[in-house]
Design a protein around this motif. Structure first.
Motif, PDB file in Angstrom:
ATOM      1  N   ALA A 454       0.820  -1.206   0.000  1.00  0.00           N
ATOM      2  CA  ALA A 454       0.000   0.000   0.000  1.00  0.00           C
ATOM      3  C   ALA A 454       0.858   1.262   0.000  1.00  0.00           C
ATOM      4  O   ALA A 454       0.541   2.232  -0.692  1.00  0.00           O
ATOM      5  CB  ALA A 454      -0.935  -0.018   1.208  1.00  0.00           C
ATOM      6  N   ARG A 455       1.930   1.274   0.780  1.00  0.00           N
ATOM      7  CA  ARG A 455       2.759   2.486   0.834  1.00  0.00           C
ATOM      8  C   ARG A 455       3.444   2.726  -0.503  1.00  0.00           C
ATOM      9  O   ARG A 455       3.552   3.881  -0.958  1.00  0.00           O
ATOM     10  CB  ARG A 455       3.796   2.374   1.958  1.00  0.00           C
ATOM     11  N   THR A 456       3.933   1.675  -1.135  1.00  0.00           N
ATOM     12  CA  THR A 456       4.539   1.822  -2.462  1.00  0.00           C
ATOM     13  C   THR A 456       3.553   2.437  -3.440  1.00  0.00           C
ATOM     14  O   THR A 456       3.872   3.355  -4.195  1.00  0.00           O
ATOM     15  CB  THR A 456       4.995   0.443  -2.981  1.00  0.00           C
ATOM     16  N   SER A 457       2.333   1.926  -3.402  1.00  0.00           N
ATOM     17  CA  SER A 457       1.292   2.424  -4.293  1.00  0.00           C
ATOM     18  C   SER A 457       0.945   3.880  -3.991  1.00  0.00           C
ATOM     19  O   SER A 457       0.819   4.718  -4.893  1.00  0.00           O
ATOM     20  CB  SER A 457       0.044   1.544  -4.160  1.00  0.00           C
ATOM     21  N   HIS A 458       0.815   4.214  -2.716  1.00  0.00           N
ATOM     22  CA  HIS A 458       0.441   5.567  -2.319  1.00  0.00           C
ATOM     23  C   HIS A 458       1.490   6.582  -2.760  1.00  0.00           C
ATOM     24  O   HIS A 458       1.161   7.652  -3.310  1.00  0.00           O
ATOM     25  CB  HIS A 458       0.260   5.629  -0.803  1.00  0.00           C
ATOM     26  N   LEU A 459       2.768   6.274  -2.522  1.00  0.00           N
ATOM     27  CA  LEU A 459       3.821   7.198  -2.910  1.00  0.00           C
ATOM     28  C   LEU A 459       3.869   7.381  -4.422  1.00  0.00           C
ATOM     29  O   LEU A 459       4.075   8.498  -4.924  1.00  0.00           O
ATOM     30  CB  LEU A 459       5.170   6.686  -2.402  1.00  0.00           C
TER      31      LEU A 459
END
Length: 514
Positions: A454-459
């Motif tokens: 999720a963090r990879t996607s959000h950034l």
């Protein structure tokens, strides 16, 4: 959708240099904006070429620009051209520095082995001081390429001009054009859809159709420069629709474009990057086959058309090419996966080629694009969830189709590990195009127990959103033609698709389909 197929490619130094040499009868430049384009885009080190330095690109682009400026230095008085002498001196000095550095980097522009020796010869004939032993290895590459083309055409009942030579006719002798215009030119007046080659045809023959083609390009140019290739409608349409389709964003307006590609496939048995370039090729043909499912057409029934491109240990893009393409082979594998349980030998051959071509870190490189994220994404499309054929065929076939058995774990780790802190991927602190391919690759792997965090996607989403409305100048030139270039619509479609795939799923109305 309305303009798809006509966005074209950005202006580049190599083609702009050749076009800038075209003169009106009074000796003045017919396209003064092209000459001004060269003036404004010389790099501080004296070179020309893409914003991201690739030595081979800087070499071909600078050779072409210096050759253009030599014309004006020799034949025009000072005044509006008083800048030429300084630009010419800086360009020549840079060429001397490239005598050895051109080998740095794994990529070469199209026709490199023809362009560099011939432009070097022409510059020396005009008294340009170049190192006497500059680029000696390139002559060996030229001999190798000529031998491959001869082998590819041997025994052909109707031998024709090699696609590479047709595309690079600007470095052919003048006599090669005499009487050959009717066989060289496309219906639109170009030679190989190349502004540089078409400018050379006009200078050698005064052909009116060639000049009309160049006038059209000058009229449509946003910045005064000339594009790498025009037209390029099939490539632009196919790649753009494919990117949107992967994100589930293919709109109803895409049907007419898909119909046109499918019609071309059925009419000729192959699809080239443009209807104006008369050479069968594997890449756009396979891409068209991969798009047929959006029309409800059985792609499996067209797969036999791809067998003409089969070689001993891979599939080729064009006959006689020097160096096989990772992305082309991945695209053909994705096409063959439309028929699970069949074409097993072909699929296994391609899988072996792809695995043998993979770098130690799990990434791939391709001959048509500078970025490892482009090639890696297309391999993931073929080996990841989009090509899943679980439950069909042998174990070896399933590995070739479904991407299981941990085949791409190392690639998944490489993708995650190379994201920049600002959410991007790629050269120069990050590029939107490279970021888009990284996300599309991760999305393709997400169905193989290799999740997109999720963090990879959000950034990534936060980084990409500002580029949704960006113009062509926002995207660095990463594609390899005779110089580096950007196919604008293709890049924009990848950014749109990746931004959509990384969108916040629960908080935005458009993410819910409202």
């Amino acid at each position: 959708m309305a303009g798809l197929g006509d966005a074209g490619t950005c202006s580049d130094s190599y083609n702009t240099a050749f076009v800038s040499r075209v003169r009106d009868p009074d000796g003045s430049p017919r396209y003064p904006r092209a000459l001004q384009w060269l003036r404004e885009r010389q790099h501080p080190d004296g070179s020309w070429g893409g914003r991201i330095a690739l030595p081979a690109d800087r070499l071909t682009s600078t050779l072409a620009a210096v050759r253009a400026l030599v014309d004006y230095a020799e034949t025009t008085p000072p005044g509006p051209y008083d800048w030429v002498a300084g630009a010419l001196r800086r360009g020549t000095d840079h060429l001397k520095s490239l005598a050895r550095e051109w080998r740095a980097g794994p990529h070469e522009p199209i026709g490199f082995e023809f362009v560099v020796p011939e432009l070097t010869r022409r510059l020396r004939a005009h008294g340009v001081d170049l190192p006497p032993q500059a680029w000696p290895d390139i002559h060996a590459l030229r001999r190798d390429k000529l031998a491959r083309m001869a082998a590819a055409s041997a025994g052909s009942p109707s031998p024709s001009l090699s696609p590479s030579l047709r595309y690079c006719m600007e470095v052919a002798p003048d006599e090669a054009f005499v009487g050959a215009a009717p066989t060289l030119q496309s219906p639109g007046g170009s030679v190989g859809c190349s502004p540089a080659a078409t400018a050379a045809l006009w200078q050698s023959t005064g052909d009116a159709r060639a000049l009309a083609y160049l006038d059209h390009l000058a009229h449509r140019s946003r910045d005064g420069g000339a594009p790498e290739v025009h037209p390029v409608e099939a490539f632009e349409t196919g790649w753009s629709l494919y990117h949107l389709g992967r994100a589930g964003l293919l709109p109803p307006g895409g049907a007419q474009h898909l119909d046109a590609l499918a019609g071309e496939l059925d009419r000729r048995g192959w699809v080239g990057f443009s209807r104006e370039f008369p050479a069968p090729e594997a890449d756009t043909t396979a891409m068209t086959i991969n798009l047929l499912s959006h029309l409800g057409v059985d792609a499996a029934s067209r797969l036999g058309l791809l067998l003409r491109y089969e070689a001993d240990d891979h599939f080729f893009h064009y006959p006689g090419e020097r160096g096989a393409s990772v992305s082309v082979n991945a695209r053909l594998l994705e096409a063959f996966n439309h028929a699970p349980g069949t074409y097993g030998p072909q699929r296994r051959k391609i899988v072996r080629f792809l695995l043998e071509s993979r770098a130690a870190d799990g990434s791939w490189l391709d001959k048509w694009h500078m970025s490892p994220y482009y090639a890696t994404a297309h391999v993931c499309f073929a080996l990841g969830r989009s090509a899943s054929a679980e439950g069909h065929g042998s174990h070896e076939d399933r590995v070739g189709c479904g991407g299981h058995e941990g085949l791409l774990t190392r690639t998944h780790e490489w993708l995650l590990d190379t994201q920049h802190p600002n959410g991007s991927w790629g050269a120069g602190g990050g590029q939107p195009e490279e970021t888009a391919y990284a996300i599309l690759a991760l999305d393709a792997l997400a169905g193989s127990d290799l999740p997109l965090p999720a963090r990879t996607s959000h950034l990534a989403h936060r980084y990409l959103v500002p580029y949704l409305d960006a113009g062509p100048d926002a995207f660095a030139e990463l594609w390899l033609g005779k110089s580096l270039y950007t196919p604008t619509a293709v890049v924009q479609s990848a950014v749109i698709a990746a931004a959509h795939l990384t969108r916040p799923r629960l908080t935005t109305p458009w993410a819910r389909g409202d």
